[in-house]
Design a protein around this motif. Structure first.
Motif, PDB file in Angstrom:
ATOM      1  N   ALA A 149       0.828  -1.207   0.000  1.00 51.92           N
ATOM      2  CA  ALA A 149       0.000   0.000   0.000  1.00 51.92           C
ATOM      3  C   ALA A 149       0.862   1.257   0.000  1.00 51.92           C
ATOM      4  O   ALA A 149       0.553   2.243  -0.692  1.00 51.92           O
ATOM      5  N   ILE A 150       1.969   1.232   0.755  1.00 55.19           N
ATOM      6  CA  ILE A 150       2.875   2.387   0.774  1.00 55.19           C
ATOM      7  C   ILE A 150       3.500   2.593  -0.604  1.00 55.19           C
ATOM      8  O   ILE A 150       3.605   3.722  -1.101  1.00 55.19           O
ATOM      9  N   ALA A 151       3.922   1.486  -1.243  1.00 58.09           N
ATOM     10  CA  ALA A 151       4.512   1.590  -2.576  1.00 58.09           C
ATOM     11  C   ALA A 151       3.515   2.172  -3.570  1.00 58.09           C
ATOM     12  O   ALA A 151       3.858   3.022  -4.406  1.00 58.09           O
ATOM     13  N   LEU A 152       2.276   1.726  -3.509  1.00 56.97           N
ATOM     14  CA  LEU A 152       1.250   2.250  -4.410  1.00 56.97           C
ATOM     15  C   LEU A 152       0.934   3.706  -4.104  1.00 56.97           C
ATOM     16  O   LEU A 152       0.682   4.514  -5.009  1.00 56.97           O
ATOM     17  N   PHE A 153       0.949   4.068  -2.836  1.00 62.88           N
ATOM     18  CA  PHE A 153       0.663   5.447  -2.436  1.00 62.88           C
ATOM     19  C   PHE A 153       1.729   6.393  -2.991  1.00 62.88           C
ATOM     20  O   PHE A 153       1.413   7.437  -3.579  1.00 62.88           O
ATOM     21  N   VAL A 154       2.995   6.010  -2.818  1.00 62.71           N
ATOM     22  CA  VAL A 154       4.078   6.829  -3.368  1.00 62.71           C
ATOM     23  C   VAL A 154       4.026   6.815  -4.887  1.00 62.71           C
ATOM     24  O   VAL A 154       4.235   7.842  -5.548  1.00 62.71           O
ATOM     25  N   GLY A 155       3.713   5.647  -5.466  1.00 65.04           N
ATOM     26  CA  GLY A 155       3.603   5.554  -6.917  1.00 65.04           C
ATOM     27  C   GLY A 155       2.532   6.453  -7.486  1.00 65.04           C
ATOM     28  O   GLY A 155       2.684   7.010  -8.583  1.00 65.04           O
ATOM     29  N   ALA A 156       1.441   6.628  -6.762  1.00 63.36           N
ATOM     30  CA  ALA A 156       0.366   7.503  -7.237  1.00 63.36           C
ATOM     31  C   ALA A 156       0.867   8.938  -7.383  1.00 63.36           C
ATOM     32  O   ALA A 156       0.506   9.643  -8.342  1.00 63.36           O
ATOM     33  N   PHE A 157       1.704   9.384  -6.459  1.00 63.82           N
ATOM     34  CA  PHE A 157       2.252  10.739  -6.569  1.00 63.82           C
ATOM     35  C   PHE A 157       3.203  10.853  -7.758  1.00 63.82           C
ATOM     36  O   PHE A 157       3.240  11.876  -8.442  1.00 63.82           O
ATOM     37  N   ILE A 158       3.983   9.800  -8.010  1.00 66.33           N
ATOM     38  CA  ILE A 158       4.890   9.818  -9.159  1.00 66.33           C
ATOM     39  C   ILE A 158       4.094   9.887 -10.460  1.00 66.33           C
ATOM     40  O   ILE A 158       4.431  10.642 -11.384  1.00 66.33           O
ATOM     41  N   ILE A 159       3.015   9.097 -10.547  1.00 66.34           N
ATOM     42  CA  ILE A 159       2.172   9.109 -11.745  1.00 66.34           C
ATOM     43  C   ILE A 159       1.516  10.472 -11.919  1.00 66.34           C
ATOM     44  O   ILE A 159       1.463  11.027 -13.033  1.00 66.34           O
ATOM     45  N   PHE A 160       1.013  11.014 -10.834  1.00 66.76           N
ATOM     46  CA  PHE A 160       0.391  12.349 -10.892  1.00 66.76           C
ATOM     47  C   PHE A 160       1.385  13.378 -11.418  1.00 66.76           C
ATOM     48  O   PHE A 160       1.072  14.188 -12.293  1.00 66.76           O
ATOM     49  N   ASN A 161       2.603  13.335 -10.904  1.00 69.03           N
ATOM     50  CA  ASN A 161       3.629  14.286 -11.320  1.00 69.03           C
ATOM     51  C   ASN A 161       3.987  14.093 -12.794  1.00 69.03           C
ATOM     52  O   ASN A 161       4.123  15.058 -13.553  1.00 69.03           O
ATOM     53  N   THR A 162       4.141  12.812 -13.196  1.00 69.75           N
ATOM     54  CA  THR A 162       4.521  12.535 -14.582  1.00 69.75           C
ATOM     55  C   THR A 162       3.467  13.024 -15.563  1.00 69.75           C
ATOM     56  O   THR A 162       3.788  13.673 -16.571  1.00 69.75           O
ATOM     57  N   PHE A 163       2.212  12.756 -15.294  1.00 66.81           N
ATOM     58  CA  PHE A 163       1.155  13.191 -16.220  1.00 66.81           C
ATOM     59  C   PHE A 163       0.970  14.701 -16.178  1.00 66.81           C
ATOM     60  O   PHE A 163       0.590  15.315 -17.173  1.00 66.81           O
ATOM     61  N   ASN A 164       1.264  15.314 -15.026  1.00 69.86           N
ATOM     62  CA  ASN A 164       1.255  16.779 -14.977  1.00 69.86           C
ATOM     63  C   ASN A 164       2.304  17.348 -15.924  1.00 69.86           C
ATOM     64  O   ASN A 164       2.050  18.300 -16.672  1.00 69.86           O
ATOM     65  N   ILE A 165       3.505  16.755 -15.890  1.00 61.67           N
ATOM     66  CA  ILE A 165       4.584  17.215 -16.763  1.00 61.67           C
ATOM     67  C   ILE A 165       4.229  16.970 -18.228  1.00 61.67           C
ATOM     68  O   ILE A 165       4.439  17.831 -19.097  1.00 61.67           O
ATOM     69  N   LEU A 166       3.672  15.785 -18.523  1.00 62.59           N
ATOM     70  CA  LEU A 166       3.302  15.473 -19.904  1.00 62.59           C
ATOM     71  C   LEU A 166       2.241  16.430 -20.430  1.00 62.59           C
ATOM     72  O   LEU A 166       2.308  16.898 -21.574  1.00 62.59           O
ATOM     73  N   VAL A 167       1.260  16.717 -19.586  1.00 64.85           N
ATOM     74  CA  VAL A 167       0.204  17.654 -20.011  1.00 64.85           C
ATOM     75  C   VAL A 167       0.800  19.029 -20.253  1.00 64.85           C
ATOM     76  O   VAL A 167       0.459  19.729 -21.219  1.00 64.85           O
ATOM     77  N   THR A 168       1.720  19.443 -19.378  1.00 66.86           N
ATOM     78  CA  THR A 168       2.365  20.750 -19.554  1.00 66.86           C
ATOM     79  C   THR A 168       3.175  20.791 -20.845  1.00 66.86           C
ATOM     80  O   THR A 168       3.125  21.764 -21.608  1.00 66.86           O
ATOM     81  N   GLN A 169       3.949  19.712 -21.109  1.00 64.67           N
ATOM     82  CA  GLN A 169       4.758  19.669 -22.318  1.00 64.67           C
ATOM     83  C   GLN A 169       3.899  19.639 -23.584  1.00 64.67           C
ATOM     84  O   GLN A 169       4.322  20.127 -24.635  1.00 64.67           O
TER      85      GLN A 169
END
Length: 648
Positions: free
Chosen positions: A271-291
């Motif tokens: 659950a901790i790994a998935l929780f941290v992973g969710a933030f990484i995914i959120f950040n990555t798609f934020n960057i992709l949308v910005t780019q």
């Protein structure tokens, strides 16, 4: 739109693949834990089913709901003849189990990581036990013992060796005549085992003229349920008969429950790994949308609706989640093998069984992987839908202003609620305390992530202030870039922030617990030495030891301690209790007596801890009706109240 989505996905495949690693790890631990748990369940079901294959009915004392772990009293040996006379009975044999700890060649008692160290009687009839001989033979007379294969291998015991075994009574020396296993396993979930013939086991395990269980085999053509009912009619009150299949299921479930802590730990880690992973995914798609602002704006200009843009981003996320789930499921199977090897490294040998990959495991793996990815990408997808077609004409994306008021309200509410839940879990107690702490921590992290853009700019300004002087122009550009877009800075650092916070939390928690326990022991323990059973047993030891120590000229004070359980009459909840020597207990333990005099404590009185007295509204001189498993309800006078100590 679908073709454009797939092309965009392929254009950023490496970044998305790296992003998916966090989800892969989380899914792998979830799947691996479920596969291992199901495999363990299947293995122990088979072991105990095979062990009870020749047992149609087992006779034993009824379990007291006040006894720790469902312990049972022993039953008289005379019941053998009573059961043998029941119509439909073919063979009958009694068995006993108790505390027995093997001593290695260096004179050290062999302990475990929490599993019991037990002795057992070896049955005369095959089919009455899960034990199987690997080397040598079964013990037949006094002075002979068979030990489990894991202990024999780990400590170098061989057939013909002499070995010392500790009991609740005097220790004895035996000759090893057999190396045994439990089906395919070398030990039973990490436990050590010493097996004796029935008569010897009764003597050394303190079961003279009694048995823990009586095993019954039925005549041909007589069903187990039918024979159980016949035997039940002949049994005295307090003794029950169960089918061998029911006892096998009960024993398997007890072992699986004992290993439940490992399952819980791994799922929390996942659950901790998935929780941290969710933030990484959120950040990555934020960057992709910005780019891809201009690209998405161009799609809007060509006629794509906001809904289509949102679905495009979510489709990318769904494909990433699907791929991560497939890889995570495959990796989870490897994780199951690794976890099994890890348990073996801790001395917990598990029976072999075919790998259990149930449809539930596959469904959970895909559901977790895809759902976490989609939820994490939802906000970037909604932001993408708000991109205006005119943004395609801009060379540089404008930095969006922060909605500080809404962030403050939502983030502040989550942080406040998370802290409140954590405090309730930590200090409120209750069955759901751990869940409250977990939810509170998650809410606090999410709230902090929402609030972080508000402090990212001043932090970047302060932290980066030395950079222009140290790195000149690159340092200045880096500092200004971090300050220019606090939302991007905060989202980029969110996953790292959470990871470091979790590491810090566990380090601080571990150090705090160590310090707290140490201070409590230092404050309350006045004794120079504590004598207690080895790791893996709650059996205690012979009361004769206290008398021998009291006669020693080097001992000035001692108090035996004995623990049990009780409940208030009419209550369903059980509580622990301690038996002490009231004349000397204060010389070895600091109890901080609030009311009463320990000298007044006798067979009809009890001292109550202060918090327990307040909860039950008890005062000195009142009567507390205490219910025990063997003695029933006993009225006890409250002779005093104490504040702290090692006592229950």
């Amino acid at each position: 739109m679908l073709r454009a989505t797939l092309k965009g996905l392929l254009a950023h495949k490496f970044r998305l693949a790296l992003t998916a690693i966090a989800v892969v790890l989380g899914v792998a631990f979830v799947a691996g834990t479920l596969v291992l748990t199901d495999t363990i369940a299947k293995a122990f079901d088979e072991v105990f089913a095979n062990a009870q294959e020749g047992v149609d009915v087992e006779v034993r004392a009824q379990a007291s709901d006040l006894a720790a772990g469902g312990d049972r009293e022993r039953i008289p040996e005379e019941l053998l003849s009573v059961i043998q006379r029941v119509e439909g009975v073919d063979r009958v044999e009694g068995g006993v189990t108790g505390y027995a700890q093997i001593v290695d060649e260096s004179g050290e008692a062999i302990g475990t990581t929490g599993a019991p160290t037990f002795g057992i009687s070896w049955p005369t009839y095959e089919g009455f036990s899960a034990l199987s001989i690997r080397e040598g033979r079964a013990p037949l007379t006094g002075g002979e013992v068979a030990i489990d294969a894991a202990t024999a291998e780990r400590h170098g015991f061989a057939i013909g060796d002499r070995v010392t075994v500790l009991f609740q009574g005097p220790q004895e020396e035996f000759q090893v005549v057999g190396i045994a296993g439990f089906g395919d396993a070398d030990n039973l979930a990490g436990a050590t085992m010493a097996a004796f013939d029935v008569a010897t086991a009764q003597r050394v395990l303190g079961a003279e003229d009694t048995f823990d269980s009586i095993f019954v085999a039925a005549d041909e053509g007589v069903g187990a349920g039918e024979l159980r009912d016949r035997i039940s009619e002949a049994l005295p009150q307090g003794v029950e008969a169960q089918t061998g299949a029911a006892v096998a299921a009960e024993q398997a479930n007890a072992i699986k429950d004992a290993l439940g802590f490992f399952n819980t730990f791994l799922l929390v880690f996942a659950a901790i790994a998935l929780f941290v992973g969710a933030f990484i995914i959120f950040n990555t798609f934020n960057i992709l949308v910005t780019q891809r602002t201009r690209e998405l704006a161009l799609l809007r200009a060509l006629g794509a609706s906001p809904r289509q843009v949102t679905l495009s981003v979510l489709t990318e996320a769904g494909i990433v989640g699907l791929a991560a789930s497939v890889v995570g499921l495959g990796l989870g199977i490897l994780v199951a093998f690794g976890l099994r090897a890890l348990l073996a490294g801790f001395g917990i040998d598990l029976p072999s069984a075919s790998l259990q990959i149930l449809p539930r495991t596959i469904a959970v793996a895909f559901l977790v992987g895809i759902l976490v990815t989609l939820v994490a990408a939802l906000m970037p997808a909604r932001r993408a839908a708000r991109i205006s077609p005119i943004a395609a004409m801009k060379a540089v994306e404008a930095v969006r202003p922060l909605d500080s008021r809404r962030r403050m309200v939502i983030g502040g509410a989550l942080v406040a609620g998370g802290v409140a839940l954590g405090l309730v879990g930590l200090f409120g107690g209750g069955d759901s305390a751990l869940q409250a702490v977990g939810i509170g921590v998650a809410a606090t992290f999410i709230g902090t992530a929402i609030l972080s853009p508000l402090i990212a700019q001043p932090l970047a300004r302060a932290i980066g202030s030395p950079l222009p002087r140290l790195a000149h122009l690159p340092g200045k550009l880096g500092r200004e870039n971090a300050m220019r877009n606090p939302r991007r800075t905060a989202s980029t650092s969110a996953a790292l922030m959470i990871g470091l916070a979790l590491v810090g939390t566990f380090l601080i928690l571990g150090s705090s617990l160590k310090t707290s326990v140490g201070q409590t022991i230092e404050r309350t323990l006045r004794a120079d030495y504590v004598i207690q059973p080895g790791v893996g047993t709650m059996a205690g030891f012979s009361p004769e030891l206290a008398g021998l120590l009291a006669d020693s000229p080097d001992v000035t004070a001692l108090s035996p301690l004995r623990f049990g359980q009780w409940r208030e009459e009419g209550s369903g909840a059980t509580s622990w209790l301690s038996g002490v020597d009231p004349a000397q207990i204060e010389q070895v333990l600091f109890l901080d007596v609030a009311e009463g005099d320990l000298a007044s404590l006798d067979d009809d009185g009890v001292f109550v801890r202060e918090d327990e007295a307040e909860a039950k509204g008890l005062e000195v001189g009142e009567t507390l009706r205490m219910e025990f498993g063997a003695a029933g309800v006993v009225p006890m006078e409250v002779r005093g109240i104490y504040r702290e100590g090692w006592l229950a």
